[in-house]
Design an enzyme around this catalytic site. Structure first.
Site, PDB file in Angstrom:
ATOM      1  N   PHE A   1     -19.729-101.031  17.991  1.00  0.00           N
ATOM      2  CA  PHE A   1     -18.997-102.196  18.474  1.00  0.00           C
ATOM      3  C   PHE A   1     -20.002-103.193  19.019  1.00  0.00           C
ATOM      4  CE2 PHE A   1     -14.329-101.893  18.741  1.00  0.00           C
ATOM      5  CZ  PHE A   1     -14.164-100.707  18.048  1.00  0.00           C
TER       6      PHE A   1
ATOM      7  N   ASN B   1     -19.028-100.344  34.395  1.00  0.00           N
ATOM      8  CA  ASN B   1     -18.464-101.584  33.865  1.00  0.00           C
ATOM      9  C   ASN B   1     -16.950-101.453  33.729  1.00  0.00           C
ATOM     10  OD1 ASN B   1     -17.799-100.583  31.085  1.00  0.00           O
ATOM     11  ND2 ASN B   1     -20.001-100.152  31.146  1.00  0.00           N
TER      12      ASN B   1
HETATM   13  N1  CTP Z   1     -24.301 -98.393  22.605  1.00  0.00           N
HETATM   14  C1  CTP Z   1     -24.713 -97.075  22.682  1.00  0.00           C
HETATM   15  N2  CTP Z   1     -25.637 -96.707  23.606  1.00  0.00           N
HETATM   16  C2  CTP Z   1     -26.148 -97.621  24.463  1.00  0.00           C
HETATM   17  C3  CTP Z   1     -25.731 -98.973  24.392  1.00  0.00           C
HETATM   18  C4  CTP Z   1     -24.807 -99.325  23.461  1.00  0.00           C
HETATM   19  O1  CTP Z   1     -24.218 -96.244  21.904  1.00  0.00           O
HETATM   20  N3  CTP Z   1     -27.028 -97.232  25.355  1.00  0.00           N
HETATM   21  C5  CTP Z   1     -23.364 -98.777  21.557  1.00  0.00           C
HETATM   22  C6  CTP Z   1     -21.997 -99.180  22.018  1.00  0.00           C
HETATM   23  O2  CTP Z   1     -21.115 -98.079  22.042  1.00  0.00           O
HETATM   24  C7  CTP Z   1     -21.585-100.182  20.951  1.00  0.00           C
HETATM   25  C8  CTP Z   1     -22.894-100.815  20.540  1.00  0.00           C
HETATM   26  O3  CTP Z   1     -23.904 -99.894  20.932  1.00  0.00           O
HETATM   27  O4  CTP Z   1     -21.073 -99.544  19.818  1.00  0.00           O
HETATM   28  C9  CTP Z   1     -23.202-102.140  21.089  1.00  0.00           C
HETATM   29  O5  CTP Z   1     -23.003-102.182  22.465  1.00  0.00           O
HETATM   30  P1  CTP Z   1     -23.286-103.521  23.279  1.00  0.00           P
HETATM   31  O6  CTP Z   1     -23.140-103.213  24.726  1.00  0.00           O
HETATM   32  O7  CTP Z   1     -22.499-104.653  22.710  1.00  0.00           O
HETATM   33  O8  CTP Z   1     -24.772-103.772  22.878  1.00  0.00           O
HETATM   34  P2  CTP Z   1     -26.112-103.543  23.613  1.00  0.00           P
HETATM   35  O9  CTP Z   1     -26.863-102.472  22.954  1.00  0.00           O
HETATM   36  O10 CTP Z   1     -25.828-103.364  25.065  1.00  0.00           O
HETATM   37  O11 CTP Z   1     -26.833-104.902  23.328  1.00  0.00           O
HETATM   38  P3  CTP Z   1     -26.877-106.241  24.185  1.00  0.00           P
HETATM   39  O12 CTP Z   1     -27.079-105.833  25.610  1.00  0.00           O
HETATM   40  O13 CTP Z   1     -28.036-106.933  23.580  1.00  0.00           O
HETATM   41  O14 CTP Z   1     -25.601-106.956  23.938  1.00  0.00           O
END
Ligand code: CTP
Length: 413
Positions: free
Chosen positions: A330, A214
């Site tokens: 976040f 990403n």
């Molecule tokens: N995060 C993490 N491990 C993952 C996914 C996310 O540690 N596998 C953490 C990110 O670092 C961030 C938070 O979770 O602090 C939220 O990330 P975000 O991408 O906004 O959320 P998602 O879990 O991907 O949820 P969604 O796809 O429903 O938005």
């Protein structure tokens, strides 16, 4: 944070001296006062006139010039500085420093100074790895001189390896970290505390040459690691592939995939606070190909079979004796920002969520500014639009306040 700081650059003779112009520009942008001492060899690479124009100050070169010494003696040059930077630190000037020589203005100032000294080495790879240079670096390190770089890379002599001078942004970060370390303990509320920060994207291999990833730049996560270190925390930064420089004074663990990021976070051991700012890929290939996937004439494109990645934030938030006292996540959202972020806080089990809108129109991803909302059990705080550095400082300040507050059980005692 360098506003009003006085930096004395000792510019020695190496091709990397051309980077001094950019270094001065970056320091002046932060309102630091910059003055240069230029060696005779240095003057073969950069002109006193260009340094004078950029620093808006006189350039000092000559030990025996009646005007230089009467206006500003070598002792005064050091007294008037908060920090000295040898840039580029050639093999020759490092040897002269290690040997305690005082045979020109630059070496005399370096011998006479009691201020912190940073050296940014730049030389041919074999000169750098030569036992004599390494012994000099060892001697100088033992005397408290700090080094930034050298980096690996292709050098002006067309050879590859360590010896390339650090980039000006890296030198500025090292200057900031050294000046921070000089600050009194009152400015270090997180001294003795351990912090873990995740930053940047992850890369999930499709085959040995392709990946899913990403647009995360790592700017916000790296700035948070730097801000926590500035407040005195012992910081481990686990970072995916990014182009932003490593923050100074932080232990950086570089990883590619989410699995590796989780393993590195768990290996970091017990911490007081974990901040998950990484944009972790939600999915990885169920079975990445071990060889490059080839196009087959007339065949349909391959389907990518994905499987979920581990959730690092949720894993670190799990209750237990090893859980950090504070876990911050976040929420990068493109719609229903606050509602989604509140829901995310509960789902992931973390204490705080920093919610930000990453719709393309906001320019947050890869940009320098961020508008965030801090969501905790107490409610939602809306922060104004700030630079990512200011967001980081404000968040580090809030973390310091939280961690230095007595725990509810302690308060009741
Ligand atoms: N995060 C993490 N491990 C993952 C996914 C996310 O540690 N596998 C953490 C990110 O670092 C961030 C938070 O979770 O602090 C939220 O990330 P975000 O991408 O906004 O959320 P998602 O879990 O991907 O949820 P969604 O796809 O429903 O938005």
């Amino acid at each position: 944070m360098l506003k009003g700081k006085r930096i004395l650059l000792v510019v020695a003779g190496g091709i990397a001296a051309f980077k001094v112009h950019e270094l001065i520009r970056l320091l002046r942008k932060q309102d630091a006062a910059v003055r240069c001492v230029l060696t005779e060899a240095g003057a073969k690479f950069v002109t006193p006139l260009s340094l004078q124009a950029l620093t808006e100050d006189k350039v000092y070169s000559d030990m025996f010039s009646l005007t230089d010494e009467s206006e500003m003696g070598h002792i005064q040059l050091s007294r008037d500085a908060d920090l000295l930077v040898v840039v580029p630190a050639t093999a020759n000037i490092l040897a002269r420093m290690a040997g305690g020589l005082a045979d020109d203005l630059a070496s005399t100032v370096l011998l006479a100074t009691d201020k912190p000294v940073l050296a940014a080495p730049a030389m041919n790879v074999r000169m750098w790895s030569h036992a004599a240079t390494q012994a000099n670096v060892g001697t100088l390190t033992a005397r408290g001189i700090r080094f930034v770089g050298p980096n690996d890379g292709v050098m002006a002599c067309n050879e590859f390896g360590p010896g390339r001078m650090s980039e000006p942004v890296e030198i500025v970060a090292a200057i900031e970290a050294m000046l921070e370390a000089e600050k009194p303990a009152a400015d270090k509320p997180l001294a003795g505390k351990r912090a873990l920060v995740t930053s940047g994207p992850t890369r999930e291999a499709i085959d040995p040459v392709r990946y899913i990833s990403n647009h995360s730049s790592g700017k916000q996560g790296h700035a948070i690691a730097a801000a926590l270190a500035q407040l005195g925390a012992d910081v481990t930064l686990v970072s995916g592939p990014v182009t932003v420089p490593d923050p100074a004074g932080v232990a950086v663990v570089k990883i590619d995939s989410a699995d590796q990021m989780l393993a590195a976070c768990l290996a970091a051991g017990a911490v007081d606070v974990a901040v998950c700012a990484a944009a972790v890929a939600d999915w990885k290939m169920a079975a990445p190909a071990t060889a490059k996937i080839k196009k087959q004439a007339g065949a349909a494109p391959p389907s990518l079979v994905l499987t979920p990645n581990p959730d690092i934030l949720a894993t670190l938030s799990r209750p237990g004796p090893k859980r950090p006292r504070l876990v911050v996540g976040f929420a990068a959202e493109t719609e229903n920002l606050i509602a989604n972020a509140i829901d995310k806080r509960t789902r992931k089990g973390c204490d705080w969520i920093v919610a930000n809108d990453v719709s393309p129109a906001t320019g947050t991803f890869g940009g320098d500014r961020n508008t965030v909302h801090l969501i905790s059990a107490e409610g939602v705080q809306d922060w104004p639009t700030l630079s990512k550095e200011r967001v980081a400082m404000q968040l580090a300040g809030a973390i310091a306040l939280h961690l230095t507050r007595p725990r509810p059980a302690e308060a009741a005692e």
